[in-house]
Enzyme design. Structure first.
Site, PDB file in Angstrom:
ATOM      1  CB  CYS A 269      -0.789   0.196   1.574  1.00 30.17           C
ATOM      2  SG  CYS A 269       0.229   0.429   2.841  1.00 30.17           S
ATOM      3  CB  CYS A 355      37.492  21.569  -8.884  1.00 34.62           C
ATOM      4  SG  CYS A 355      35.473  21.506  -8.927  1.00 34.62           S
ATOM      5  CB  CYS A 366      48.627  16.703   0.503  1.00 34.95           C
ATOM      6  SG  CYS A 366      49.389  18.010  -0.925  1.00 34.95           S
ATOM      7  CB  CYS A 460      20.123 -11.625  17.659  1.00 34.61           C
ATOM      8  SG  CYS A 460      20.367 -10.981  16.131  1.00 34.61           S
ATOM      9  CB  CYS A 473      28.774 -13.906  12.500  1.00 38.35           C
ATOM     10  SG  CYS A 473      28.793 -14.873  13.857  1.00 38.35           S
ATOM     11  CB  CYS A 476      33.077 -16.198  13.765  1.00 45.37           C
ATOM     12  SG  CYS A 476      31.804 -16.848  12.620  1.00 45.37           S
TER      13      CYS A 476
END
Length: 509
Positions: A269, A355, A366, A460, A473, A476
């Site tokens: 919706c 630019c 730099c 979790c 995970c 690990c």
């Protein structure tokens, strides 16, 4: 009012009640009008266009309607049939003539009864079977369109040429009449049923000719385009009138209040999808603006996003999406000027960049004004002084934190003393950056896919990268599979996440 006029009025009123306003239009000034008949198509109907060696084929559910224009004479239905013309952009002259003759036969079979509704039903249900068009409609090629039908053995001319259009003065051309006879005869048809009715060119065909001149496309391409546009319009109308269940709130709503993603065809919706888009854009995670359905990576189109969130948020979405795309490109940097910040494409063979917006030339290494072949940063003596100042900093993290606390809580005189000893730039930027990096080392981890810094603030151990969307995970850092994927195709997980995926969520393996 005689019996014929009464039957005419009853028939017109019945047609108005049966057909919608888009299907039936009545001329109130006289007993006339037009009926737009949409031909019923089988489920596997196909439109084919052959252009040279290329064969273009489309599955079609809706074709442009046939236009039945009629005028009821005074003696209809007792002794005269309606004066009528048939028009359709995708039928040939011969096919229109055959349909016209069939309509006259249907009137004769009634023995003087009203016939308009029967005509409409016949055109709707039996046009394809009557003309032998069962599952395929082959559109004429450009050569067929321009070819003279008299010299085209075995094939009639499907669409009019420019010369034939010039010779047609109106939309009603009685079958079998010659050009000279059309100019002298009145609009009413004779009692001879062989010459009653009309097989005509539609207004849409004339429009196709005009569009062909303006766009430069061939007539067959314009015809195919019109069929596809009509197909899309009718599908949208059917979608708007159908009820769907939103995949987020599970509330049933009509299609006019829903949005269907074109890539995956999931339906939501407008309220749910709009709120989902607003949250993603406001948080800046435009890469995560995908289908809300679980494990679906399809994205809404820019037009859908604009219609859902408005122009202001869409501008932010467009800017962030461009920026995130440029951030993933290794050959793109940003102009170091704070007033500009435009994206600049680098050249691999040079350390200089310019630019294109503010014309600022700077060093890629730099980010300072371009200095040619000279070394970056400050002069040598200044570098040594800064190095000496940095070496005087405490070596431990506790010492650096104590120094920073001393600086932030000290008096103005104490701050000046520390800045003189360690350097103002060191106190303001270097120490703060060192503390920030130290905090990130202890409180964040890198995504195993794109190596972005990720902070875990709850929940979790199954994490989702905000940048690339990879599941992994937290313990690990093993990349975790999405629904339907094979766990063996990913990194070997630890015992914790292996237990989670094999015991708690076996349904997705």
């Amino acid at each position: 009012m005689n019996a014929d006029l009464e039957e005419q009025e009853d028939e017109l009123l019945a047609l108005q009640s049966i057909f919608g306003s888009e299907e039936f239009i009545r001329n109130e000034s006289k007993a006339a009008g037009e009926i737009r008949v949409s031909v019923e198509l089988p489920a596997d109907f196909t439109v084919v266009l052959k252009e040279g060696e290329t064969l273009r084929q489309y599955d079609i559910s809706f074709l442009p309607p046939l236009l039945l224009t009629f005028e009821l004479p005074h003696h209809y239905p007792s002794s005269s049939p309606p004066s009528f013309s048939l028009a359709c952009c995708w039928l040939t002259h011969t096919q229109l003539s055959a349909l016209t003759a069939r309509l006259i036969e249907l009137y004769q079979a009634t023995g003087g009864a009203v016939v308009l509704f029967s005509w409409a039903q016949f055109l709707k249900e039996e046009t394809l079977s009557f003309l032998g068009l069962h599952n395929v409609l082959e559109l004429p090629s450009d050569e067929d369109v321009q070819r003279d039908p008299e010299s085209n053995t075995g094939r009639e001319k499907p669409l009019p040429s420019e010369n034939s259009l010039k010779n047609i003065s109106d939309d009603s051309v009685p079958v079998g009449e010659k050009k000279a006879e059309r100019a002298s005869q009145p609009s009413e048809f004779k009692a001879d049923f062989k010459n009653e009715g009309a097989a005509s060119l539609s207004d849409s065909t004339s429009e196709l000719q005009k569009a062909q001149t303006l766009s430069g496309l061939s007539l067959s391409q314009m015809l195919l385009s019109r069929i596809l546009i009509h197909q899309a319009e009718q599908k949208q109308k059917a979608f708007a009138s159908t009820l769907f269940e939103c995949g987020v709130c599970f509330i049933t709503a009509p299609g006019s209040e829903c949005v269907q993603l074109s890539e995956c065809h999931h339906i939501f919706c407008q309220a749910c999808l709009a709120e989902f888009c607003r949250v993603r854009i406001t948080e800046g995670t435009v890469r995560g603006l995908t289908c809300p359905q679980a494990d679906c990576t399809a994205t809404p189109t820019p037009a859908q996003v604009r219609s859902l969130v408005g122009d202001e948020l869409f501008s932010r979405y467009d800017r962030l999406l461009l920026q995130s795309t440029l951030d993933l490109m290794s050959d793109v940097v940003y102009c170091p000027r704070r007033s500009c910040g435009s994206a600049v494409i680098l050249e691999k063979s040079s350390t200089a960049a310019m630019c294109s917006v503010c014309n600022f030339a700077f060093c890629v290494t730099c980010r300072k004004t371009y200095h040619g072949a000279e070394d970056c940063y400050a002069p040598k003596q200044q570098k040594e002084d800064e190095l000496e100042e940095i070496l005087d900093l405490p070596e431990t993290n506790e010492g650096i934190k104590a120094l920073m606390d001393d600086y932030t809580s000290g008096s103005a005189e104490r701050k000046r003393l520390l800045e003189k000893r360690y350097g103002r730039s060191v106190m303001l930027f270097t120490i703060e950056e060192m503390l920030s990096n130290e905090w990130m080392k202890g409180n964040s981890k890198n995504c195993p896919h794109c190596f972005s810094k990720i902070e875990k603030n709850g929940g979790c151990n199954m994490m989702t990268c905000f940048s690339c969307g990879q599941l992994f995970c937290w313990v690990c850092l093993a990349r975790l599979p999405i629904r339907g994927s094979d766990l063996r195709a990913f990194d070997r997980p630890c015992s914790i996440c292996s237990y989670f995926w094999t015991r708690r969520r076996p349904d997705i393996l």
